[in-house]
Every structure is written in C-alpha cells, then in structure tokens.
Design an enzyme around this catalytic site. Structure first.
Site, short mmCIF file in Angstrom:
data_model
loop_
_atom_site.label_atom_id
_atom_site.label_comp_id
_atom_site.label_asym_id
_atom_site.label_seq_id
_atom_site.Cartn_x
_atom_site.Cartn_y
_atom_site.Cartn_z
N TYR A 14 43.60 26.74 45.82
CA TYR A 14 43.65 25.36 45.34
C TYR A 14 42.83 25.23 44.04
O TYR A 14 41.69 25.72 43.98
CB TYR A 14 43.10 24.43 46.42
CG TYR A 14 43.04 22.99 45.98
CD1 TYR A 14 44.20 22.26 45.77
CD2 TYR A 14 41.82 22.37 45.73
CE1 TYR A 14 44.15 20.95 45.34
CE2 TYR A 14 41.76 21.05 45.30
CZ TYR A 14 42.93 20.35 45.10
OH TYR A 14 42.87 19.05 44.67
N ARG A 70 24.21 7.74 56.90
CA ARG A 70 24.57 9.01 56.25
C ARG A 70 24.46 10.14 57.25
O ARG A 70 25.25 11.08 57.26
CB ARG A 70 23.70 9.27 55.02
CG ARG A 70 24.01 10.61 54.39
CD ARG A 70 23.44 10.89 52.99
NE ARG A 70 22.37 10.06 52.53
CZ ARG A 70 21.08 10.18 52.93
NH1 ARG A 70 20.74 11.11 53.79
NH2 ARG A 70 20.17 9.37 52.45
C1 LIG Z 1 43.97 18.59 48.14
C2 LIG Z 1 43.47 19.90 48.54
C3 LIG Z 1 42.09 20.20 48.54
C4 LIG Z 1 41.04 19.23 48.02
O1 LIG Z 1 40.97 18.10 48.80
P1 LIG Z 1 40.57 16.63 48.23
O2 LIG Z 1 40.63 15.80 49.45
O3 LIG Z 1 41.58 16.27 47.18
O4 LIG Z 1 39.20 16.76 47.65
C5 LIG Z 1 41.70 21.44 48.99
N1 LIG Z 1 42.59 22.36 49.41
C6 LIG Z 1 43.92 22.12 49.42
C7 LIG Z 1 44.85 23.17 49.89
C8 LIG Z 1 44.41 20.88 48.98
O5 LIG Z 1 45.72 20.67 48.98
#
Ligand SMILES: *Cc1c(COP(=O)(O)O)cnc(C)c1O
Length: 383
Positions: free
Chosen positions: A103, A51
């Site tokens: 997001y 980890r």
């Molecule tokens: C997909 C995405 C995230 C989150 O990422 P995950 O890998 O799905 O947890 C954050 N920011 C943006 C702009 C994204 O497209």
C-alpha cells in the site's frame, strides 16, 4: 453459547456486544465522553481518560480480535495510524521487509518519515520466496505482507513468509484489508499481527476512516496497548460505532460481493475491449490455486487492462454511471479508478512501469448493486 462455539457471522453480531445492563439497549451505545468520574480519588471504574479507553471502542476491539482469531484487538484513527503505532514498536537500526507493491501509504511512511528516524527497509516481490529469503537481514525485525496486493492482486503465501520471518527472528504482519477476516485469517496461518484499514470492508459503507491491529502475541499486545495511548492515534466513539454496525453484515456483504465480482470478472475476460483481467478467482490468475487454499473466496477487487491506453481508460471512466470514479474500496457502492493517475500517482514513473502499472490499467471495487446493472454499466462504458 460460548464465543468459541459461535460461527463467524454470529460472533460479528454478538461478541463484545451484550445488551447493556441498565436499559437493555441491543446496540452498544456511543459513549461520547472524554473523561470518567472517579468513585474514589485515583480509582477510576475502568479508564481515567478516553484516549486510554472507551466502552464503544472496547466492544469493537473485542469483536475484531474474535473475528481474526486473536487475543487482543486495538483500534486506531486510520489504517496508517495503526501502521505508525506498529512501526514504533521497532527501534532505530531495525530493518523492515515489505512487498514491492505494498500500500502506497505504508511505503511513504517508511521511505519519507521513518527513514529520518533510522528505520531501514527493503522491498521485494513476495511471490518469489527464494529472493525473499535472500534479502532478510540480521537486523530484520518485521516482515510486512499484504495479500492480495494492490493493484495486481498478487497472492502471497502467508504461512511460508511467516515461517521465513520467524527463522530470521523477525515478526510477520499481514495487512488483511483486501481480504477481511471473513476470507482470510493470517494469525491461523502463522502471522504475528494483522493490520486493517477499517475504512474499507470492515466499515463497509465508505463513511469513516479507521484502522486496527489484532495479535495473540502477549508481549507485542502489551507494547501496542501502551503505544495506542502514548501515541494517541485513537478513533472516535462514533466511528467505532459505525464499524460495529458495518461488521454485523460483513459475512453477507463479502459473500455477495465475491459472487458478483466473480461473475463480472468472467464476463470481462470475454470482452474484446479488455486485454487482461486480474482476479484471483479466475484460473488465469497466477495466484489462483494459492488463493483457493489460503482464502475462503476471491475477494471483490478486479484489475483490468483495457485496449486504447490512457485515452481508452479515461473514456471508460467518463462513461461509467453506476461505478463512481473514486479512490478507496470495500464499500457497498462500486468504484472504479485509474491507478497510474490516482492511487499510485505518487509512485515514481520508472517504479510504476517496473511494477507494470500501465496507462490502460483500471481497478474496480465491486459493491452490492445488482450484478446485471453493474454489467450493463461496464458494457456501455467499454463501448
Ligand atoms: C487504505 C489502506 C490502508 C491505509 O488505511 P487508511 O485507513 O486510509 O489510513 C492500508 N492498507 C491498505 C491495503 C489499504 O487499502
């Protein structure tokens, strides 16, 4: 050749990835281990437990730091794992400023998880710097930029927002998922930390979930390294290997995806069934000039509003055959989705309308298929 002298594409293939000393393996091995034998009691070679660290992850962290122009890279089990870890550098009572079309998962984390923990936040349209400056508070500790945004591909002036954050005594983070370090390097524009969902373009093949942070701020890097182990949202060695593999072709992928997206956006703009095309590479886009200064290319995401509202949009998604109807983005395969029903369904109706996410809005992630095939697919689906 020293790392500093290497160009982007060379660094993507070589930094942190020297052939292994024992067998000369040109690829970084997948160190599938949970623990490490200690040559002397309490004196591990590098790490005591996986980890805390793993050689495959370490290689990925080094190359990511190099590509973003930072001194420290840290990888996580998802983009949101990276987001959570970064937010936990803050303390109850701190304030975070985010863009109004950040997001959805970032918004949900602040609105429905960190709220119970006493972290405050506000949303603002970050293309409006005057308003943005007026909503920064005394307790603002972090200004959260995403550029281009999703689904409107708004281009935010990273240097200006970073400056505004610093004047308020806050740090500035840029979610660089849509642009990738090939097109945009926020640390060079003044940001303190860059965040990625490696799930998208960095991995590039729609076969993993992962996240990353890169910074040159030593104090922040030290806290984040501690939290990476203390919180434990770490990626598997296999997923790190997949991202290392994906990064080797990042430059050529993005160059081609930008070129195909530009050609398709131009054709869509002339199509009678299309009301509006939103793409930073088009001169009709309000962020076109800023994108030209801040980015090396327009990206490969296109949003469009089609005539016929919900039914029109649904019919197009049904008729597409090369584009898959799916959430996510950034892979070699082209995807199409309906933000109001899919990626942005959790945004309350009124907020969605206020943002302008209409029923006729579609979002395309342009992959690496032949441009002519993608256009034929779209033309047939548009009818
Ligand atoms: C997909 C995405 C995230 C989150 O990422 P995950 O890998 O799905 O947890 C954050 N920011 C943006 C702009 C994204 O497209």
């Amino acid at each position: 050749m020293s790392e500093d002298a290497m160009r982007f594409e060379t660094r993507a293939i070589h930094v942190g990835q020297d052939p292994d000393a024992e067998f000369g393996s040109v690829n970084v091995p997948i160190y599938q281990t949970s623990t490490y034998a200690q040559p002397a009691v309490g004196k591990p070679k590098a790490w005591d437990y996986a980890r805390a660290g793993n050689p495959t992850r370490e290689a990925l962290q080094q190359v990511l730091a190099s590509l973003e122009g930072g001194s420290k890279g840290l990888c996580f089990s998802s983009g949101l794992g990276a987001t959570t870890t970064l937010l936990l550098t803050l303390k109850p009572g701190d304030h975070v400023l985010i863009s109004d079309d950040v997001y959805g998962g970032t918004y949900r984390l602040l609105a429905r998880v960190m709220d119970r923990w006493g972290l405050e936040f506000d949303t603002v349209d970050m293309t409006d710097l005057v308003t943005c400056r007026s909503v920064v508070r005394e307790n603002t500790a972090l200004v959260w930029v995403e550029s281009p945004t999703n689904p409107f591909l708004k281009v935010i002036d990273i240097a200006a927002v970073a400056d505004l954050a610093h004047k308020a005594g806050a740090r500035c983070v840029v979610d660089n998922t849509f642009a990738t370090p090939y097109l945009q390097r926020p640390l060079e524009l003044g940001a303190d930390v860059v965040l990625h969902s490696m799930t998208k373009y960095l991995g590039g093949h729609s076969d993993l979930i992962g996240g990353a942070l890169v910074t040159s701020d030593d104090e922040l890097a030290e806290r984040l390294s501690f939290l990476q182990n203390a919180i434990g949202a770490v990626p598997s060695p296999f997923d790190c290997y997949l991202v290392l593999r994906g990064l080797k072709t990042l430059g050529v992928r993005i160059r081609q995806q930008c070129a195909t997206a530009t050609a398709i956006a131009e054709r869509l703009e002339r199509h009678p069934r299309v009301e509006q095309v939103i793409f930073p590479g088009l001169s009709s886009h309000p962020g076109h000039d800023l994108a030209g200064r801040q980015m090396r290319g327009p990206g490969a995401m296109i949003s469009l509003v089609v005539r016929g509202g919900l039914e029109g949009a649904r019919a197009i998604l049904r008729r597409l055959s090369i584009f898959s109807c799916a959430e996510s983005l950034g892979g070699v395969e082209s995807l199409a989705e309906h933000p109001a029903i899919m990626t942005h369904a959790s945004v309350p109706d009124a907020a969605r309308r206020a943002l302008g996410i209409s029923d006729g809005l579609l979002r395309l992630s342009i992959g690496l298929e032949a441009e002519a095939d993608l256009w034929a697919d779209l033309e047939r689906a548009l009818g």
